[in-house]
Write a protein that holds these residues in place. Structure first.
Motif, mmCIF file in Angstrom:
data_model
loop_
_atom_site.group_PDB
_atom_site.id
_atom_site.type_symbol
_atom_site.label_atom_id
_atom_site.label_comp_id
_atom_site.label_asym_id
_atom_site.label_seq_id
_atom_site.Cartn_x
_atom_site.Cartn_y
_atom_site.Cartn_z
ATOM 1 N N GLU A 128 33.135 -44.587 21.468
ATOM 2 C CA GLU A 128 31.714 -44.259 21.363
ATOM 3 C C GLU A 128 31.341 -43.691 19.994
ATOM 4 O O GLU A 128 30.239 -43.917 19.503
ATOM 5 C CB GLU A 128 31.322 -43.270 22.467
ATOM 6 C CG GLU A 128 31.152 -43.981 23.800
ATOM 7 C CD GLU A 128 31.303 -43.052 24.983
ATOM 8 O OE1 GLU A 128 31.077 -41.836 24.823
ATOM 9 O OE2 GLU A 128 31.666 -43.551 26.061
ATOM 10 N N ASP A 129 32.273 -42.951 19.399
ATOM 11 C CA ASP A 129 31.969 -42.310 18.111
ATOM 12 C C ASP A 129 32.509 -43.102 16.933
ATOM 13 O O ASP A 129 32.049 -42.928 15.802
ATOM 14 C CB ASP A 129 32.568 -40.899 18.061
ATOM 15 C CG ASP A 129 32.025 -40.025 19.183
ATOM 16 O OD1 ASP A 129 30.962 -40.370 19.717
ATOM 17 O OD2 ASP A 129 32.680 -39.023 19.525
ATOM 18 N N GLU A 239 29.072 -52.985 9.533
ATOM 19 C CA GLU A 239 30.005 -52.544 10.578
ATOM 20 C C GLU A 239 31.419 -52.736 10.079
ATOM 21 O O GLU A 239 31.661 -53.583 9.209
ATOM 22 C CB GLU A 239 29.893 -53.427 11.829
ATOM 23 C CG GLU A 239 28.641 -53.321 12.618
ATOM 24 C CD GLU A 239 28.778 -54.079 13.954
ATOM 25 O OE1 GLU A 239 29.878 -54.120 14.535
ATOM 26 O OE2 GLU A 239 27.760 -54.630 14.394
ATOM 27 N N VAL A 253 33.734 -45.995 11.415
ATOM 28 C CA VAL A 253 32.415 -45.515 10.955
ATOM 29 C C VAL A 253 32.476 -44.828 9.598
ATOM 30 O O VAL A 253 31.449 -44.447 9.040
ATOM 31 C CB VAL A 253 31.767 -44.576 12.009
ATOM 32 C CG1 VAL A 253 31.423 -45.364 13.281
ATOM 33 C CG2 VAL A 253 32.654 -43.390 12.333
ATOM 34 N N LYS A 264 27.454 -45.055 13.142
ATOM 35 C CA LYS A 264 27.737 -45.228 14.580
ATOM 36 C C LYS A 264 28.423 -46.591 14.777
ATOM 37 O O LYS A 264 28.213 -47.505 13.977
ATOM 38 C CB LYS A 264 26.427 -45.225 15.378
ATOM 39 C CG LYS A 264 25.631 -43.944 15.272
ATOM 40 C CD LYS A 264 25.592 -43.298 16.636
ATOM 41 C CE LYS A 264 25.237 -41.834 16.643
ATOM 42 N NZ LYS A 264 24.389 -41.329 15.577
ATOM 43 N N GLN A 270 30.969 -53.338 19.447
ATOM 44 C CA GLN A 270 30.828 -52.948 20.853
ATOM 45 C C GLN A 270 30.861 -54.163 21.773
ATOM 46 O O GLN A 270 31.492 -54.135 22.829
ATOM 47 C CB GLN A 270 29.538 -52.154 21.052
ATOM 48 C CG GLN A 270 29.704 -50.725 20.569
ATOM 49 C CD GLN A 270 28.400 -49.946 20.606
ATOM 50 O OE1 GLN A 270 27.336 -50.483 20.302
ATOM 51 N NE2 GLN A 270 28.486 -48.685 20.973
#
Ligand code: PMP
Length: 287
Positions: A128-129, A239, A253, A264, A270
Motif C-alpha cells: 500500500e505504501d 511509476e 516510491v 504513492k 497495483q
C-alpha cells in the motif's frame, strides 16, 4: 514441528542438515539454486523454475544430481514434512565434493539440497505504501543470467540498501542503465505511460516472476517495451516496481532521494499485483 531438509536423497532434521567442507559450492560457489514460492499450499511456476534450473546447470556443465520427476516428489515431501501455507522451497545443486582444485573434478557426484521455509506474504503496508530503493554500481560478472550461488555483489548491495533504510538496491551499469535489483527485476512506467523492463540477456537474471508478469501485461493489453532504461529516467518515471518470487510485484516510491510519481504506488503496479495474486493460486499454481 521441527524443520526437515532434503540432502542428497535423505530427509534430515534441518539443524543437522549439512554438506562436506570440500563441497565445491562452499569452496568456489560452484553451484546453482532456485527459489519456488509456495502460496496457499500451492507451488507457483514450478515448471518454469525447474526449466531455469536446468538451464543454469547446463550452462555450468553440472549434471542433474537427481531426476526431475524425483526432484518434484522430494519438493512435495519437504513441503509436507514442514507443513506451512506460505513460504518458499529452496533448491541448491552444486558440482559436489572434491579435493580443492579449480578445474572440474573428474569423479565428483553433484549434490542437491532442498529446504523449505515458512515466510509471511509480503506485508500489506509494503504494497500500500511502496518501498524505497537505492542505486549502487553493478559490479557483477558477465553471466548474471545463470542463477549461481555466487551472490557476493548482491549481498553487498542489499546490505547497503538495508543500512540506508531501503528495501532493495538497483544495480546500475557503466552506461548509467539499471540492470536489475539485488534480488529482483526492475520495472518503470514512463511519463508517457510506457511500461519498461530490461530485456533478458547476460546482464540480468531472467526472473520467473518477470516472465509471468509480462504474460499478464499482454493479457491486460498494456503498452510495454523491453529495453534498457537509465537511472535518471527511472527517477523521473511515473511509476516503478520490482518483481521476484518473494516480493511478487512491489511498488517503488523512492529511488535514492527522488520521489517517484506522486510518492504513492502507481495504478499499473497495483493492477499487476492484483493480477499476479490471482495467477499465483490460479494458472501459475500446481499442487
Ligand atoms: N534478479 C536477481 C539478481 C535475483 O536474485 C532474483 C530473485 N531470484 C530475481 C532477479 C527475480 O527472479 P524470480 O522472479 O525468478 O524470483
Amino acid at each position: 514441528m521441527s524443520r526437515i531438509a532434503y540432502v542428497n536423497g535423505r530427509y534430515v532434521p534441518h539443524r543437522q542438515a549439512s554438506v562436506h567442507v570440500e563441497d565445491r559450492g562452499y569452496q568456489f560457489a560452484d553451484g546453482v539454486y532456485e527459489v519456488v514460492p509456495v502460496v496457499d499450499d500451492l507451488l507457483v511456476d514450478e515448471e518454469p523454475h525447474l526449466d531455469r534450473l536446468d538451464r543454469s546447470l547446463r550452462e555450468l556443465r553440472i549434471a542433474w544430481p537427481i531426476r526431475r520427476a524425483a526432484l518434484k516428489i522430494a519438493m512435495r515431501e519437504v513441503l509436507r514434512r514442514n507443513y506451512f501455507q506460505h513460504g518458499i522451497i529452496y533448491i541448491q545443486m552444486t558440482r559436489g565434493v572434491a579435493r580443492r582444485d579449480h578445474p572440474f573434478p573428474k569423479l565428483a557426484q553433484p549434490a542437491v539440497v532442498i529446504t523449505a521455509a515458512r515466510r509471511p506474504r509480503p506485508g500489506a503496508a509494503m504494497m500500500e505504501d511502496g518501498v524505497k530503493v537505492i542505486s549502487v554500481p553493478d559490479i557483477r560478472w558477465g553471466r548474471c543470467d545463470i542463477k549461481t550461488v555466487s551472490l557476493l555483489p548482491n549481498v553487498l548491495a542489499k546490505q547497503q540498501a538495508r543500512e540506508a533504510g531501503a528495501y532493495e538496491a538497483w544495480l546500475v551499469d557503466e552506461d548509467g542503465n539499471v540492470t536489475e535489483g539485488g534480488s529482483s527485476n526492475a520495472w518503470i512506467v514512463t511519463r508517457e505511460g510506457e511500461l519498461v523492463t530490461r530485456p533478458s540477456g547476460h546482464e540480468i537474471l531472467s526472473g520467473i516472476t518477470r516472465r509471468s508478469v509480462l504474460q499478464l501485461v499482454r493479457e491486460e493489453g498494456l503498452d510495454f517495451v523491453e529495453r534498457p532504461f537509465s537511472l535518471e529516467e527511472a527517477k523521473r518515471a511515473r511509476e516503478a516496481f520490482v518483481t521476484s518470487a518473494t516480493s511478487y510485484v512491489t511498488p517503488v516510491v523512492e529511488i535514492d532521494e527522488a520521489v517517484v510519481g506522486n510518492g504513492k504506488p502507481g495504478s499499473i503496479a497495483q493492477k499487476l499485483y492484483a493480477a499476479y495474486r490471482g495467477y499465483m493460486t490460479g494458472a501459475g499454481a500446481t499442487r
